[in-house]
Design a protein around this motif. Structure first.
Motif, PDB file in Angstrom:
ATOM      1  N   THR A  26     -33.902  91.708  50.149  1.00 57.29           N
ATOM      2  CA  THR A  26     -32.613  92.335  50.440  1.00 57.29           C
ATOM      3  C   THR A  26     -32.216  92.091  51.884  1.00 57.29           C
ATOM      4  N   ILE A  27     -30.952  91.780  52.100  1.00 54.15           N
ATOM      5  CA  ILE A  27     -30.421  91.603  53.457  1.00 54.15           C
ATOM      6  C   ILE A  27     -29.616  92.848  53.820  1.00 54.15           C
ATOM      7  N   GLN A  28     -29.967  93.464  54.934  1.00 51.30           N
ATOM      8  CA  GLN A  28     -29.308  94.682  55.404  1.00 51.30           C
ATOM      9  C   GLN A  28     -28.688  94.387  56.780  1.00 51.30           C
ATOM     10  N   PRO A  29     -27.456  93.894  56.824  1.00 49.04           N
ATOM     11  CA  PRO A  29     -26.908  93.317  58.051  1.00 49.04           C
ATOM     12  C   PRO A  29     -26.109  94.254  58.962  1.00 49.04           C
ATOM     13  N   SER A  30     -25.836  95.475  58.532  1.00 43.50           N
ATOM     14  CA  SER A  30     -24.862  96.302  59.250  1.00 43.50           C
ATOM     15  C   SER A  30     -25.256  96.599  60.693  1.00 43.50           C
ATOM     16  N   LYS A  31     -26.523  96.940  60.927  1.00 50.05           N
ATOM     17  CA  LYS A  31     -26.968  97.270  62.281  1.00 50.05           C
ATOM     18  C   LYS A  31     -26.879  96.043  63.189  1.00 50.05           C
ATOM     19  N   THR A  32     -27.339  94.888  62.687  1.00 48.18           N
ATOM     20  CA  THR A  32     -27.282  93.642  63.469  1.00 48.18           C
ATOM     21  C   THR A  32     -25.840  93.268  63.771  1.00 48.18           C
ATOM     22  N   ARG A  33     -24.972  93.423  62.806  1.00 43.82           N
ATOM     23  CA  ARG A  33     -23.548  93.109  62.992  1.00 43.82           C
ATOM     24  C   ARG A  33     -22.974  93.907  64.163  1.00 43.82           C
ATOM     25  N   TYR A 192     -25.458  87.401  59.301  1.00 41.36           N
ATOM     26  CA  TYR A 192     -24.483  87.694  58.259  1.00 41.36           C
ATOM     27  C   TYR A 192     -23.545  88.791  58.742  1.00 41.36           C
ATOM     28  N   ASN A 193     -22.288  88.454  58.871  1.00 38.87           N
ATOM     29  CA  ASN A 193     -21.284  89.366  59.415  1.00 38.87           C
ATOM     30  C   ASN A 193     -20.712  90.233  58.285  1.00 38.87           C
ATOM     31  N   LYS A 194     -21.591  91.062  57.715  1.00 35.71           N
ATOM     32  CA  LYS A 194     -21.220  91.904  56.582  1.00 35.71           C
ATOM     33  C   LYS A 194     -21.536  93.371  56.879  1.00 35.71           C
ATOM     34  N   LYS A 195     -20.816  94.269  56.241  1.00 34.70           N
ATOM     35  CA  LYS A 195     -21.052  95.705  56.405  1.00 34.70           C
ATOM     36  C   LYS A 195     -22.090  96.218  55.413  1.00 34.70           C
ATOM     37  N   ASN A 196     -22.130  95.624  54.230  1.00 34.31           N
ATOM     38  CA  ASN A 196     -22.953  96.161  53.144  1.00 34.31           C
ATOM     39  C   ASN A 196     -24.205  95.325  52.887  1.00 34.31           C
ATOM     40  N   ASN A 197     -25.228  95.978  52.339  1.00 31.60           N
ATOM     41  CA  ASN A 197     -26.454  95.284  51.949  1.00 31.60           C
ATOM     42  C   ASN A 197     -26.175  94.367  50.762  1.00 31.60           C
ATOM     43  N   PHE A 198     -26.983  93.293  50.645  1.00 31.37           N
ATOM     44  CA  PHE A 198     -26.861  92.432  49.474  1.00 31.37           C
ATOM     45  C   PHE A 198     -28.196  91.771  49.181  1.00 31.37           C
ATOM     46  N   LYS A 199     -28.390  91.414  47.933  1.00 34.25           N
ATOM     47  CA  LYS A 199     -29.631  90.798  47.476  1.00 34.25           C
ATOM     48  C   LYS A 199     -29.660  89.312  47.836  1.00 34.25           C
ATOM     49  N   ILE A 200     -30.861  88.811  48.101  1.00 32.09           N
ATOM     50  CA  ILE A 200     -31.042  87.375  48.327  1.00 32.09           C
ATOM     51  C   ILE A 200     -30.992  86.673  46.968  1.00 32.09           C
ATOM     52  N   THR A 201     -30.015  85.803  46.807  1.00 33.51           N
ATOM     53  CA  THR A 201     -29.853  85.103  45.542  1.00 33.51           C
ATOM     54  C   THR A 201     -30.879  83.982  45.399  1.00 33.51           C
ATOM     55  N   ALA A 202     -31.004  83.466  44.185  1.00 32.89           N
ATOM     56  CA  ALA A 202     -31.922  82.350  43.937  1.00 32.89           C
ATOM     57  C   ALA A 202     -31.514  81.123  44.752  1.00 32.89           C
ATOM     58  N   GLU A 203     -30.199  80.909  44.898  1.00 29.53           N
ATOM     59  CA  GLU A 203     -29.712  79.758  45.665  1.00 29.53           C
ATOM     60  C   GLU A 203     -30.082  79.883  47.143  1.00 29.53           C
ATOM     61  N   LEU A 204     -29.888  81.076  47.715  1.00 28.45           N
ATOM     62  CA  LEU A 204     -30.245  81.288  49.123  1.00 28.45           C
ATOM     63  C   LEU A 204     -31.759  81.216  49.315  1.00 28.45           C
ATOM     64  N   GLU A 205     -32.494  81.751  48.372  1.00 26.81           N
ATOM     65  CA  GLU A 205     -33.963  81.686  48.432  1.00 26.81           C
ATOM     66  C   GLU A 205     -34.427  80.237  48.477  1.00 26.81           C
TER      67      GLU A 205
END
Length: 247
Positions: A26-33, A192-205
């Motif tokens: 899982t990618i949790q980008p909000s704090k880093t953003r 990742y300049n996103k507010k919400n968490n998202f799953k790592i997809t098979a393509e990104l993996e």
């Protein structure tokens, strides 16, 4: 599921290191953003990658951008010796003079760095110690090199740590437990300049798995100059040079 080993400090003090096994799904980008765009002026001592050295990472970033348009590529790619954090402006000159003194005394012709992998960046617990959080990444993408392959770079940084800490004025500014944040070489390629968490997809993996073991000579990079810079962005957008130091 992406799996990595990370070298980290074992304790809050000293130079002991510890190995952690991590998995990311899982990618949790909000704090880093928020951190990347906080606009709090900080000073850093870095080795900027030159145009040729940046090319190979720019191509990787293009793949990540194609996979997700919200991936933001850092332009000023660099390996960090020290992030000094926010300091009083009156203290910049004290730090600059001591680094200059050290660079003139410690004659090193070149700092050779080697990146072992490109992977998602680690998220840490809210405690003071650097405890990695398993399962989640902080939204950054980093190129990282282990201590074993970056002896000259890490030794130089440790010698500089000891040199700075022996000065009473510098120690009063940086604190008793000053040292590099991590015992590795790293370069933040983007986030990742996103507010919400998202799953790592098979393509990104699959993209990350292709860069899990960088055994090409293209990822061995000599650094002949280091620079003390100030910036209001964590990724060193629009850095202002304080001084360059020739090795």
């Amino acid at each position: 599921m992406l799996r990595y080993n990370e070298t980290n400090w074992k304790n809050e003090k000293g130079f002991e290191v510890c190995k952690y096994g991590l998995t990311f799904n899982t990618i949790q980008p909000s704090k880093t953003r928020k951190e990347q765009q906080a606009k709090i002026e900080k000073i850093s001592l870095v080795g900027f990658l030159n145009k040729e050295q940046r090319k190979i990472f720019i191509n990787i970033c293009r793949r990540l951008k194609k996979n997700d348009r919200d991936f933001y590529q850092n332009k000023n790619l660099h390996a960090t010796l020290f992030g000094f954090g926010p300091l009083e402006k009156k203290d910049y000159e004290i730090i600059r003079k001591k680094i200059k003194q050290f660079s003139e005394k410690q004659q090193v012709k070149m700092l050779n760095i080697k990146f072992d992998a490109v992977r998602p960046g680690t998220m840490y617990s809210a405690s003071k110690t650097l405890v990695p959080v398993d399962g989640k990444t902080n939204g950054t993408v980093i190129a990282i090199g282990d201590v074993a392959h970056n002896e000259s770079f890490c030794n130089y940084a440790n010698w500089l740590t000891s040199f700075l800490s022996k000065d009473k004025k510098v120690k009063s500014i940086l604190g008793d437990n000053f040292r590099r944040k991590f015992p590795t070489v790293w370069c933040t390629l983007g986030y990742y300049n996103k507010k919400n968490n998202f799953k790592i997809t098979a393509e990104l993996e699959n993209i990350f798995k292709q860069y899990n073991d960088l055994n090409s000579n293209d990822f061995e990079m000599p650094i002949s100059k280091i620079a003390l810079v100030k910036s209001k962005y964590k990724n060193l957008r629009y850095p202002k040079l304080i001084q360059k130091f020739k090795l």
